[in-house]
Design a protein around this motif. Structure first.
Motif, mmCIF file in Angstrom:
data_model
loop_
_atom_site.group_PDB
_atom_site.id
_atom_site.type_symbol
_atom_site.label_atom_id
_atom_site.label_comp_id
_atom_site.label_asym_id
_atom_site.label_seq_id
_atom_site.Cartn_x
_atom_site.Cartn_y
_atom_site.Cartn_z
ATOM 1 N N LYS A 113 2.078 -4.210 -7.521
ATOM 2 C CA LYS A 113 3.430 -4.256 -5.973
ATOM 3 C C LYS A 113 2.619 -5.007 -4.962
ATOM 4 O O LYS A 113 3.419 -5.619 -4.767
ATOM 5 C CB LYS A 113 2.620 -2.824 -5.512
ATOM 6 C CG LYS A 113 3.165 -1.701 -5.788
ATOM 7 C CD LYS A 113 2.930 -0.212 -5.525
ATOM 8 C CE LYS A 113 1.906 0.303 -4.946
ATOM 9 N NZ LYS A 113 1.700 1.677 -4.456
ATOM 10 N N LEU A 114 1.385 -5.549 -4.799
ATOM 11 C CA LEU A 114 1.560 -6.136 -4.023
ATOM 12 C C LEU A 114 1.603 -7.396 -3.447
ATOM 13 O O LEU A 114 2.078 -8.808 -3.459
ATOM 14 C CB LEU A 114 -0.789 -7.011 -3.318
ATOM 15 C CG LEU A 114 -1.367 -5.799 -3.263
ATOM 16 C CD1 LEU A 114 -2.904 -6.089 -3.253
ATOM 17 C CD2 LEU A 114 -0.865 -6.101 -1.972
ATOM 18 N N SER A 126 0.839 -1.156 0.051
ATOM 19 C CA SER A 126 -0.052 -0.099 0.084
ATOM 20 C C SER A 126 0.866 1.637 0.178
ATOM 21 O O SER A 126 0.557 2.376 -0.208
ATOM 22 C CB SER A 126 -1.544 0.167 0.951
ATOM 23 O OG SER A 126 -1.690 -1.366 1.360
ATOM 24 N N LEU A 127 2.382 1.033 0.004
ATOM 25 C CA LEU A 127 3.140 2.283 0.416
ATOM 26 C C LEU A 127 3.031 2.787 -1.614
ATOM 27 O O LEU A 127 2.969 1.992 -2.115
ATOM 28 C CB LEU A 127 4.287 2.007 0.212
ATOM 29 C CG LEU A 127 4.399 1.161 1.719
ATOM 30 C CD1 LEU A 127 5.719 0.903 1.954
ATOM 31 C CD2 LEU A 127 3.661 2.586 2.721
ATOM 32 N N GLY A 128 3.628 4.188 -1.166
ATOM 33 C CA GLY A 128 3.742 5.074 -2.120
ATOM 34 C C GLY A 128 2.175 5.621 -3.080
ATOM 35 O O GLY A 128 0.775 5.296 -2.807
#
Length: 347
Positions: free
Chosen positions: A162-163, A152-154
């Motif tokens: 990303k996950l 969840s960052l960014g």
């Protein structure tokens, strides 16, 4: 009958037809699962006759065939319940994250459960199946939260790419930790290595009876979360506008998936890609309605893992290939295909 009445009847018929089609497919999948279970009992390093099966069910275990049946029955049952749990867990994770790449193996949840179990064995002397299950569920839950937080960052929040990357990196790191714990311990290294591959060959009625209560709770939570998952697929804002408590719906569904994944991993070891393959196949067949998708994922996961176990016994006679290897050989190419099909530009 009036023209409007005729149109109303025909419209109702059109609405019922998909439901009848889904019911028919459900019967077909259930029939395939039953056939695979029969094959799992009869096929192995040596095939057995139905007379041996009848004798084994009657409590008589005298020859090789009857002994083989007595061993294969709990193995088959474990493959069925483990496959069902992994299929439902994958479908729920995909619904919670709105990420079609989500899978207990890809997101690192399996490996988190494995690290927790190995740590418990090496450091605290855990030996009972029930203690393995509790520790595995905790490890799976912590890993799920960690991967989701990292993904969840960014900008853009928890995107599918990303996950997937966060889960893959976490899995690699946790696998290294497991090796670091196990390698100095010659007393547990052989057992842990064979367990890490993922298999159902060690299934017994005792281990099944210990894991069943956890799986029953996990299945119940996931099935009760079906409506919430359907609303979450519309987006958080719209789901909240329709009266759904988004955080509660997401957390409760994720809890059910983690319980299923952790409990199965404690008994079978980490088995990847079942939760990725099965929901994708049945989403194309029955749509995105989780009230249908979850039961189909349960039956499909059970059928896939049972089939993988049968194939593993056939291709390496008189030895066997564990189901974790078979599902990886099937799932890895499909994972690559899904990524390419989605045209994930961020790579």
């Amino acid at each position: 009958m009036t023209r409007n009445g005729s149109l109303s009847v025909s419209g109702a018929a059109r609405r019922r037809r998909p439901k009848r089609g889904k019911t028919l497919w459900l019967i077909v999948v259930l029939g395939a699962l039953v056939a695979l279970m029969c094959a799992s009992v009869t096929v192995g390093s040596r095939n057995v006759d139905w007379s041996d099966i009848v004798a084994a069910f009657g409590g008589s275990v005298e020859g090789f065939g009857q002994a083989a049946v007595a061993k294969r029955i709990p193995r088959t049952l474990l493959a069925v319940i483990a496959g069902a749990a992994l299929g439902v867990s994958g479908a729920v994770m995909q619904g919670v994250t709105r990420n079609t790449l989500a899978d207990p193996g890809i997101l690192g949840v399996n490996m988190g459960a494995s690290l927790a179990v190995v740590t418990g064995i090496a450091s605290f002397g855990l030996a009972s199946a029930t203690s393995f299950i509790w520790v595995a569920i905790v490890g799976a839950g912590v890993t799920a939260v960690f991967v989701y937080a990292i993904g969840s960052l960014g900008r853009g929040g928890a995107t599918p790419l990303k996950l997937a990357l966060a889960g893959t990196a976490t899995s690699a790191a946790l696998a290294s930790f497991i090796s670091a714990i196990v390698l100095p311990r010659n007393d547990i290294v052989d057992g842990v290595r064979s367990w890490q591959i993922g298999g159902v060959g060690g299934g017994t009625f005792d281990s099944i009876s210990q894991v069943l209560p956890f799986l029953a709770v996990g299945f119940a939570i996931c099935l009760l979360s079906a409506r919430g998952l359907d609303l979450l697929s519309l987006g958080d804002e719209l789901a909240a506008g329709l009266g759904e408590r988004v955080a509660v719906a997401r957390a409760s569904a994720a809890l059910g998936a983690v319980v299923l994944c952790g409990a199965v991993t404690a008994v079978t070891g980490p088995i990847a890609f079942v939760g990725l393959i099965v929901p994708h196949v049945f989403r194309l067949l029955v749509g995105v309605d989780h009230r249908w998708l979850l039961p189909f994922s349960a039956l499909g996961g059970a059928a896939l893992l049972t089939a993988a176990d049968v194939v593993g016994r056939i291709v390496a006679r008189p030895g066997q290939v564990d189901v974790g290897i078979v599902t990886a050989l099937i799932g890895a190419p499909l994972f690559i295909y899904i990524v390419r099909r989605q045209k994930v530009h961020e790579l």
